[in-house]
Motif scaffolding. Structure first.
Motif, short mmCIF file in Angstrom:
data_model
loop_
_atom_site.label_atom_id
_atom_site.label_comp_id
_atom_site.label_asym_id
_atom_site.label_seq_id
_atom_site.Cartn_x
_atom_site.Cartn_y
_atom_site.Cartn_z
N SER A 14 -4.91 -1.09 -57.84
CA SER A 14 -6.25 -1.92 -58.19
C SER A 14 -5.18 -2.57 -58.96
O SER A 14 -5.57 -3.78 -58.34
N GLY A 15 -4.36 -3.10 -59.65
CA GLY A 15 -3.41 -3.58 -59.53
C GLY A 15 -2.97 -4.80 -58.27
O GLY A 15 -2.96 -6.00 -57.91
N GLY A 16 -2.87 -4.13 -57.48
CA GLY A 16 -2.55 -4.98 -56.37
C GLY A 16 -3.44 -5.45 -55.49
O GLY A 16 -3.63 -7.34 -55.19
N TRP A 17 -4.73 -5.31 -55.33
CA TRP A 17 -5.25 -5.75 -55.65
C TRP A 17 -6.13 -6.93 -55.88
O TRP A 17 -6.87 -7.98 -55.58
N ALA A 18 -6.09 -6.59 -56.92
CA ALA A 18 -6.35 -7.41 -58.29
C ALA A 18 -5.08 -9.16 -58.52
O ALA A 18 -5.78 -10.04 -58.63
#
Length: 59
Positions: A14-18
């Motif tokens: 989710s960090g990479g996506w965000a």
């Protein structure tokens, strides 16, 4: 261990996506960030596994 591992990988993905979404970097960069963060999460999980095995080697 399973719960912590799932949480670590969820934060990494989710960090990479965000970050990719926040800076409008595109899908390919988002996937690359997820992969890099996923490798980091795997390394963290391995370190945690080793430390837990030292505390309780039979558990």
């Amino acid at each position: 261990m399973v719960l912590i591992g799932i949480e670590i990988f969820a934060v990494a993905l989710s960090g990479g996506w965000a970050i990719a979404g926040l800076f409008e970097l595109g899908d390919h960069v988002g996937y690359a960030l997820m992969a890099v963060f996923g490798v980091g999460a795997a390394w963290l999980l391995l370190q945690l596994w080793h430390k837990a095995a030292r505390v309780d080697p039979h558990g």
